[in-house]
Write an enzyme that holds these catalytic residues in place. Structure first.
Site, PDB file in Angstrom:
ATOM      1  N   CYS A  16      96.868  11.536  49.499  1.00 30.91           N
ATOM      2  CA  CYS A  16      97.221  12.847  50.005  1.00 30.91           C
ATOM      3  C   CYS A  16      97.003  13.927  48.962  1.00 30.91           C
ATOM      4  O   CYS A  16      96.825  13.662  47.790  1.00 30.91           O
ATOM      5  CB  CYS A  16      98.708  12.898  50.392  1.00 30.91           C
ATOM      6  SG  CYS A  16      99.278  11.546  51.403  1.00 30.91           S
ATOM      7  N   GLY A  43      92.485  14.102  51.543  1.00 31.58           N
ATOM      8  CA  GLY A  43      92.957  13.523  52.793  1.00 31.58           C
ATOM      9  C   GLY A  43      92.454  14.303  53.975  1.00 31.58           C
ATOM     10  O   GLY A  43      92.524  15.534  53.986  1.00 31.58           O
ATOM     11  N   ASN A 117     102.571  12.287  47.829  1.00 30.16           N
ATOM     12  CA  ASN A 117     101.311  11.637  47.459  1.00 30.16           C
ATOM     13  C   ASN A 117     101.658  10.416  46.633  1.00 30.16           C
ATOM     14  O   ASN A 117     102.276  10.532  45.570  1.00 30.16           O
ATOM     15  CB  ASN A 117     100.434  12.594  46.642  1.00 30.16           C
ATOM     16  CG  ASN A 117      99.169  11.918  46.125  1.00 30.16           C
ATOM     17  OD1 ASN A 117      98.702  10.946  46.682  1.00 30.16           O
ATOM     18  ND2 ASN A 117      98.621  12.445  45.052  1.00 30.16           N
ATOM     19  N   GLY A 118     101.277   9.235  47.108  1.00 27.54           N
ATOM     20  CA  GLY A 118     101.544   8.006  46.374  1.00 27.54           C
ATOM     21  C   GLY A 118     102.011   6.900  47.294  1.00 27.54           C
ATOM     22  O   GLY A 118     101.939   6.996  48.519  1.00 27.54           O
ATOM     23  N   TYR A 275      86.609   9.402  40.179  1.00 29.46           N
ATOM     24  CA  TYR A 275      86.096   9.688  41.511  1.00 29.46           C
ATOM     25  C   TYR A 275      86.914  10.700  42.319  1.00 29.46           C
ATOM     26  O   TYR A 275      86.357  11.611  42.905  1.00 29.46           O
ATOM     27  CB  TYR A 275      85.986   8.387  42.304  1.00 29.46           C
ATOM     28  CG  TYR A 275      85.734   8.588  43.778  1.00 29.46           C
ATOM     29  CD1 TYR A 275      84.522   9.112  44.228  1.00 29.46           C
ATOM     30  CD2 TYR A 275      86.686   8.257  44.733  1.00 29.46           C
ATOM     31  CE1 TYR A 275      84.283   9.318  45.582  1.00 29.46           C
ATOM     32  CE2 TYR A 275      86.453   8.443  46.081  1.00 29.46           C
ATOM     33  CZ  TYR A 275      85.249   8.974  46.497  1.00 29.46           C
ATOM     34  OH  TYR A 275      85.020   9.175  47.827  1.00 29.46           O
TER      35      TYR A 275
END
Length: 500
Positions: A16, A43, A117-118, A275
């Protein structure tokens, strides 16, 4: 979100992007929209914005890209001076509206919104505890577990995090109480009635940064975002990263920092630099584009291609590494592919014939740059191995005499459990095939990966001494202990070891 991208992608998907803003007098919903737009690469399944005006909170969220979820009509009702936002790719919890974020609930302490996020590595235990105590859950996402934990949390020593539902302490106290129980990766933006918070796990696994925003003569607003590119998009100035274990409160009084949990040895996700992150973002005081160029230069030192005529990158994330590779060896860099950047924005499913076309839906070769040449194709990673082969074939169709593949990271051999949509071990081509076997599968004339030591040397070149990284997807050494149910998702035994 749709099958087209799944057919043409060989990459991991990050969980996210999160965003938060406190800006009295500003249109915070509109600013959050553009902040999320800058984080769209993190996302593409769903997006949402929640706001507070100091009295009540409101929310709008939906499935799809940020620009598909929001328009002038549904942004207009989102009034206030506080906002959080979220753009999602599922890692735990499927791609359904009920899992879209932020979550917004009413608590005895007032409204509470959470964007995450995670992944929590102990999510199953926390979820079971909540259900046993009668707390109802409506989704399969660990982010809802976080929301309910925060709603019920009490400071250490006051009582059970699920027991007493009386106001106890500040939101900082409740967030800290949550942090004592939570394990794994979480960068959070949290909305309350009169403040927003930015919270980062004690390992610093996922990114989160702070910035301040000039308010046209009305003072300064404060912003938190997954990446600094979102700050630049809205005209905010990057200030610093949120520290591991830190709770940052943003309100009308400004910014206030509190330690929520003692930091663990740093374990920042190395794949953010390889990336995930946008090239123009700054992570841990390094510009991502510069790090990727350095990875390419290190790859050139380890795995040159004698007699090569041209270096091409796989658009877009591999371009900086390809530039670094070409510069280090004095070989021309050129574009080998054109990329259709809109193919991932359609909900229309391809028919069988187009589905079989696969990679050609997204990439086309440029024959003028390839014909009769010995080409080095630089990619940042090979995960499942389902696109490297078709890309090699496209270069040959474009007239390349030889295609040599160079990868600016080591072979991916282990799943991730800290916020990345990672395949199981069986799906990772690097876990079951040798480099020689992978070369045969993708049809390249040669194949070489950057070594782990080379990757670490390139990334550490501009880092501060206290920097630490998680590279478990390459080494299998996880910085966080994992519950057994995670291990069951992998056919290989998981190791626990500190970050690098």
């Amino acid at each position: 979100m749709h099958d087209v991208d799944e057919q043409v992608s060989d990459k991991f998907s990050d969980a996210c992007g999160v965003f938060a803003i406190c800006a009295p007098g500003a249109d915070v919903a509109r600013i959050t929209f553009f902040g999320l737009y800058a984080l769209q690469h993190r996302g593409q399944e769903s997006a949402g914005i929640a706001v507070s005006d100091g009295q009540t909170a409101a929310i709008h969220k939906g499935m799809g890209l940020v620009a598909q979820v929001f328009d002038e009509q549904n942004l207009a009702p989102l009034q206030g001076h506080l906002a959080i936002g979220h753009t999602r790719y599922s890692t735990t919890g499927g791609s359904f509206l009920r899992n879209a974020q932020p979550y917004l609930i009413e608590t005895i302490h007032g409204p509470l919104g959470v964007a995450h996020n995670g992944n929590l590595t102990n999510a199953r235990t926390l979820r079971r505890d909540m259900l046993e105590r009668g707390v109802g859950l409506t989704s399969s996402s660990d982010s809802e577990v976080i929301t309910q934990l925060l709603a019920a949390a009490t400071p250490s020593g006051v009582g059970s995090p699920f027991g007493r539902l009386m106001p106890a302490g500040t939101w900082e106290d409740r967030i800290s109480a949550f942090m004592q129980r939570a394990e794994g990766a979480y960068s959070l933006t949290i909305l309350t009635r009169d403040a927003v918070f930015a919270v980062r796990d004690p390992w610093g696994l996922r990114p989160l940064c702070l910035g301040h925003l000039p308010l046209n003569g009305h003072g300064t607003g404060w912003v938190a975002a997954s990446e600094s590119c979102a700050l630049a998009t809205i005209g905010a100035e990057y200030v610093r990263d949120v520290e591991p274990g830190e709770i940052v409160r943003l309100d009308r009084e400004g910014m206030k920092s509190t330690l929520g949990r003692q930091p663990e040895p740093r374990a920042f996700c190395i794949f953010e630099l390889v990336y995930f992150a946008r090239p123009d973002s700054t992570l841990d005081n390094q510009t991502v584009h510069q790090v990727r160029q350095q990875l390419g230069r290190e790859l050139a030192r380890e795995a040159p291609v004698p007699g090569a005529d041209v270096v091409v990158g796989v658009p877009d994330s591999s371009t900086p590494a390809a530039i670094g590779y070409a510069q280090a060896l004095g070989i021309p860099f050129s574009e080998g592919f054109t990329k259709n950047r809109y193919i991932g924005r359609t909900f229309i499913q391809p028919d069988d014939r187009l589905r079989k076309a696969g990679i050609a839906l997204k990439y086309n070769p440029l024959p003028a740059n390839l014909r009769g040449k010995r080409v080095v194709m630089v990619d940042d990673s090979i995960v499942r191995g389902n696109t490297a082969g078709p890309l090699v074939q496209l270069l040959r169709q474009g007239g390349a005499a030889e295609v040599h593949v160079r990868v600016s990271s080591p072979p991916v051999q282990h799943p991730c459990f800290m916020g990345i949509d990672m395949a199981t071990t069986e799906q990772l081509i690097g876990a079951s095939k040798t480099v020689s076997e992978i070369r045969e599968i993708i049809g390249a004339d040669s194949l070489a990966y950057l070594s782990h030591d080379g990757m670490m040397a390139a990334i550490r070149a501009g880092q501060t001494p206290q920097a630490g990284f998680c590279s478990a997807c390459f080494t299998g050494k996880y910085p966080v202990r994992l519950e057994e149910w995670w291990a069951n998702r992998s056919s290989k035994k998981l190791a626990f070891e500190g970050a690098l």
